[in-house]
Design an enzyme around this catalytic site. Structure first.
Site, PDB file in Angstrom:
ATOM      1  N   LYS A   1      10.902  -4.482  -7.149  1.00  0.00           N
ATOM      2  CA  LYS A   1      11.259  -4.697  -5.755  1.00  0.00           C
ATOM      3  C   LYS A   1      12.768  -4.590  -5.639  1.00  0.00           C
ATOM      4  CE  LYS A   1      11.370  -6.288  -1.527  1.00  0.00           C
ATOM      5  NZ  LYS A   1      10.855  -5.492  -0.396  1.00  0.00           N
TER       6      LYS A   1
ATOM      7  N   HIS B   1      19.951  -9.888 -27.304  1.00  0.00           N
ATOM      8  CA  HIS B   1      19.897 -11.123 -28.105  1.00  0.00           C
ATOM      9  C   HIS B   1      19.672 -12.292 -27.149  1.00  0.00           C
ATOM     10  CE1 HIS B   1      21.002 -13.172 -32.011  1.00  0.00           C
ATOM     11  NE2 HIS B   1      20.769 -14.167 -31.171  1.00  0.00           N
TER      12      HIS B   1
ATOM     13  N   GLN C   1      23.939 -18.271 -20.094  1.00  0.00           N
ATOM     14  CA  GLN C   1      25.341 -18.574 -19.821  1.00  0.00           C
ATOM     15  C   GLN C   1      25.429 -19.907 -19.088  1.00  0.00           C
ATOM     16  OE1 GLN C   1      28.056 -15.416 -18.712  1.00  0.00           O
ATOM     17  NE2 GLN C   1      26.348 -13.979 -18.583  1.00  0.00           N
TER      18      GLN C   1
ATOM     19  N   HIS D   1      19.888 -15.240 -24.954  1.00  0.00           N
ATOM     20  CA  HIS D   1      21.000 -16.150 -24.665  1.00  0.00           C
ATOM     21  C   HIS D   1      21.058 -16.480 -23.180  1.00  0.00           C
ATOM     22  CE1 HIS D   1      22.765 -12.319 -23.395  1.00  0.00           C
ATOM     23  NE2 HIS D   1      23.703 -12.991 -22.759  1.00  0.00           N
TER      24      HIS D   1
ATOM     25  N   CYS E   1      25.528  -6.492 -32.943  1.00  0.00           N
ATOM     26  CA  CYS E   1      25.373  -7.483 -31.867  1.00  0.00           C
ATOM     27  C   CYS E   1      26.440  -8.564 -31.966  1.00  0.00           C
ATOM     28  CB  CYS E   1      23.981  -8.103 -31.962  1.00  0.00           C
ATOM     29  SG  CYS E   1      23.779  -9.569 -30.917  1.00  0.00           S
TER      30      CYS E   1
ATOM     31  N   LYS F   1       0.813  -1.227   0.000  1.00  0.00           N
ATOM     32  CA  LYS F   1       0.000   0.000   0.000  1.00  0.00           C
ATOM     33  C   LYS F   1       0.841   1.270   0.000  1.00  0.00           C
ATOM     34  CE  LYS F   1      -3.780  -2.448   2.130  1.00  0.00           C
ATOM     35  NZ  LYS F   1      -3.605  -3.274   3.325  1.00  0.00           N
ATOM     36  N   ARG F   2       2.126   1.154   0.348  1.00  0.00           N
ATOM     37  CA  ARG F   2       2.918   2.384   0.429  1.00  0.00           C
ATOM     38  C   ARG F   2       3.123   2.988  -0.957  1.00  0.00           C
ATOM     39  NH1 ARG F   2       9.024   1.079   0.373  1.00  0.00           N
ATOM     40  NH2 ARG F   2       8.862  -0.706  -0.966  1.00  0.00           N
TER      41      ARG F   2
ATOM     42  N   HIS G   1      17.664 -11.813 -33.331  1.00  0.00           N
ATOM     43  CA  HIS G   1      18.049 -10.842 -32.298  1.00  0.00           C
ATOM     44  C   HIS G   1      16.850 -10.364 -31.479  1.00  0.00           C
ATOM     45  CE1 HIS G   1      20.726  -7.747 -30.650  1.00  0.00           C
ATOM     46  NE2 HIS G   1      19.761  -6.862 -30.824  1.00  0.00           N
TER      47      HIS G   1
ATOM     48  N   ASN H   1      20.267 -14.256 -17.606  1.00  0.00           N
ATOM     49  CA  ASN H   1      19.907 -12.919 -17.108  1.00  0.00           C
ATOM     50  C   ASN H   1      19.130 -12.260 -18.212  1.00  0.00           C
ATOM     51  OD1 ASN H   1      21.322 -12.987 -14.633  1.00  0.00           O
ATOM     52  ND2 ASN H   1      23.231 -12.512 -15.682  1.00  0.00           N
TER      53      ASN H   1
ATOM     54  N   CYS I   1      21.579  -7.692 -17.772  1.00  0.00           N
ATOM     55  CA  CYS I   1      21.846  -8.271 -19.081  1.00  0.00           C
ATOM     56  C   CYS I   1      22.344  -7.174 -20.010  1.00  0.00           C
ATOM     57  CB  CYS I   1      20.589  -8.919 -19.637  1.00  0.00           C
ATOM     58  SG  CYS I   1      20.866  -9.642 -21.245  1.00  0.00           S
ATOM     59  N   SER I   2      23.474  -7.435 -20.671  1.00  0.00           N
ATOM     60  CA  SER I   2      24.069  -6.375 -21.473  1.00  0.00           C
ATOM     61  C   SER I   2      23.774  -6.520 -22.965  1.00  0.00           C
ATOM     62  CB  SER I   2      25.586  -6.336 -21.225  1.00  0.00           C
ATOM     63  OG  SER I   2      26.138  -7.630 -21.297  1.00  0.00           O
TER      64      SER I   2
ATOM     65  N   CYS J   1      24.685 -12.149 -32.923  1.00  0.00           N
ATOM     66  CA  CYS J   1      23.970 -12.463 -34.166  1.00  0.00           C
ATOM     67  C   CYS J   1      24.838 -13.321 -35.097  1.00  0.00           C
ATOM     68  CB  CYS J   1      23.558 -11.162 -34.874  1.00  0.00           C
ATOM     69  SG  CYS J   1      22.010 -10.464 -34.250  1.00  0.00           S
TER      70      CYS J   1
END
Ligand SMILES: O=P(O)(O)O[C@H]1O[C@H](CO)[C@@H](O)[C@H](O)[C@H]1O
Ligand SMILES: O=P(O)(O)O[C@H]1O[C@H](CO)[C@@H](O)[C@H](O)[C@H]1O
Lengths: 388, 388
Positions: free
Chosen positions: A351, A201, A205, A203, A52, A30-31, A123, A190, A197-198, A55
């Site tokens: 969150k 595309h 790990q 993927h 990328c 509620k906040r 991609h 990620n 995630c950088s 790709c």
């Protein structure tokens, strides 16, 4: 049904899988929120991006070129966190109890191999956009990579050999076993900028290490303990039974897999995918079960995207038998996959697991039962299909 | 000196304070970063913001008005994660080993009181901008609040009474002991949008709970174990000795406090402030030591801001004796403060503790020795003083 009172009172819940408690404060959503808003995820990506490094056909940072792959593509990470070859390191041994430096500054060498695995040549796609049968090649490649790193004396060795002969190598990129026998393989994704995630595309790990990491290690200890204390029953076997009987935390299921918001979920819409029968690792899945696992992954990721009509960020990861382990460790392992997504209220409000969570213990706002109910209601077509 | 080889090889380090391992990959900062960039923190804030629910005289979300306070101001959080009064909850008890629902769905009620405490009346200041003597009232208020929640039978009760009589109540807002005796008080600050802080007005939170949270609990277990196994020496007593002798992880120190990047740091520029003598809790600090603690906090936060010339985000928190505990728990407690800052390479590029970190174990890129060297070099005037 859960005690209805838990929708209203602050309480702690116990996570039997990793042996720790968390704080649940159901009333706290509620906040008002005046803090950081996540940038809405880009969804106007091109199907092929010449910049990328994942790709097909493109050049990577360290000069290698990707093949013109069609499905998945696996390669050793150009910036691996652990490597196969490095200078030897022999940690000093404490000479006496007064050698407090050796007591308190403990280290051990870590070697291993880190892979990157693309899910698709496109991609601009994600697991949520892919059909279950398009996800199967991903699961097949995970299985092949896992199988090719199993120790020679592993109890699942036959299953591994069978999987390697049964599954065609559909990944481009070579996956040869590493020289050194490694201990554990962590497959994880990620997804989204909010989860570090950088590259969009699609993927994952795969970090394979000479040591057993903390989280799977804690889970194994808990599963072994449960088995010993409860007449040889498995923790996740019992947990599947409880959740199927209760129903209120179940998001979705098929014959082989149960998808729940676990009783002990920390992340707002955290999900656990659990094998219904005793599967110790990927190599034990039948081809029918691989399809059913793909369906489960598809259901989770599509429902996530539908929930806030966005490209839903998360980290996910598979826990299964170590690559090199005792009979007991293999036998006590129970195949499952965690999804930890940060969004709480909308596509832009997440969150944060920060101050109290880092210093004291994890805290969540809505209950897992509320989260499961919302995810149950998010089935149906991927929201952006109709926008295309 | 640390084995120089640790600057080059991947390795794991052990955290004796919480009993877990982390992965260190020193070479990994070389990878290019194409992911999320943090928004540079606003630094054009007004000294008074009429919209801020923490500024003196303003109205809060639930209708209460703040006093026109001068130093600090404490009040019970309008959206507390735990409350003093709630419906009673009695968790079901397992009736037999076959009652798997009660075995696997464990909960316990959690009550308590959550405070918000402002550090200053000025909306646009931070601990880094404040002088040590301006920080002293913050530490005094922490001490008074802690003292007024100690259990009647607590071994530090005399110290608490002395502190309450010695320190003038300089906080506005009333801090009366709660009805129920609570178990633990977690003082923490979330600073910056990157750490989930929703209001830049300088403040911390104090969550006081009926249960002992996971992190301080793990630390207590480890400290008690160390004491038993090592001829009655304290873990942090020995650790202070080791770090003072080695020097390479020391950031700063005065007579009463040591500031180090701990051997086992997870966050890139994580810092630990440790009392040099055996201080069990805030109430045992002398007034001279409170000033020295303020200096340590000032040095850490100013160096952080100087490092990347930005308003450096972090979560920080104090660990000390539980409010209600056994003689042994009080005796084994050793006062310290953690700082967990996310920035890695610049004001806009942070470390994400995501996939591998959540599924397997924490991983860091630069070594704690490298981080300490950089923080040692960041002393001197706060960078933005000359820009004013
Ligand atoms: O209470 P705040 O500052 O609004 O909230 C912040 O700190 C809390 C305690 O660490 C977290 O639970 C919240 O996720 C975070 O946004
Ligand atoms: O390897 P990536 O995807 O560039 O990096 C990402 O995942 C890693 C493994 O969880 C983390 O250590 C990094 O902090 C994160 O940015």
């Amino acid at each position: 049904m859960t005690d209805k009172v838990l929708d209203d009172v602050s309480h702690r819940r116990y996570n039997p899988l990793n042996g720790s408690w968390l704080l649940v404060s159901p009333h706290r959503t509620k906040r008002p929120w005046q803090g950081q808003q996540e940038a809405p995820a880009l969804n106007k990506l091109p199907e092929y991006d010449p910049q990328c490094y994942l790709c097909p056909g493109n050049k990577r940072a360290q000069g290698d070129s990707n093949p013109h792959y069609k499905n998945t593509f696996a390669f050793v990470n150009d910036y691996s966190a652990v490597k196969e070859e490095q200078q030897e390191y022999h940690p000093p041994q404490a000479t006496s109890d007064d050698d407090i430096a050796s007591l308190l500054l403990q280290a051990q060498p870590a070697t291993g191999r880190c892979y990157v695995l693309t899910f698709s040549a496109k991609h601009d796609t994600t697991l949520a956009d892919m059909s279950a049968s398009e996800i199967v090649p991903v699961i097949e490649t995970w299985t092949r990579i896992y199988a090719s790193h199993l120790s020679a004396s592993h109890p699942l060795n036959d299953a591994g050999a069978r999987a390697l002969s049964e599954i065609p190598p559909n990944a481009d990129g070579e996956v040869t076993p590493s020289q050194e026998q490694l201990r554990y393989m962590q497959i994880f994704e990620n997804k989204g900028a909010a989860m570090g995630c950088s590259n969009p595309h699609p993927h994952c790990q795969i970090w394979t290490t000479s040591t057993l990491p903390e989280e799977p290690s804690k889970e194994l200890v808990q599963m072994i303990k449960y088995h010993r204390e409860h007449k040889g029953r498995h923790l996740l076997e019992d947990y599947v039974k409880v959740e199927m009987a209760k129903g209120e935390r179940v998001v979705w299921q098929n014959d082989a897999f149960l998808v729940v918001c676990p009783w002990w979920a920390v992340w707002p819409f955290e999900v656990l995918v659990i094998a219904k029968r005793h599967v110790r690792a990927l190599v034990e899945l039948t081809s029918e079960e691989r399809l059913q696992f793909a369906e489960a992954v598809q259901e989770v990721t599509r429902r996530y995207d539908n929930l806030f009509e966005t490209n839903f960020p998360y980290s996910s990861g598979i826990h299964q038998s170590p690559l090199d382990c005792t009979e007991e460790e293999a036998e006590m392992s129970w195949f499952h996959m965690h999804f930890y997504p940060p969004l709480l209220r909308s596509a832009t409000v997440r969150k944060f697991l920060v101050g109290y969570e880092l210093m004291a213990e994890p805290q969540r706002d809505i209950t897992p039962e509320q989260a499961a109910a919302r995810l149950r209601d998010c089935g149906g077509e991927l929201y952006r299909m109709s926008l295309r």
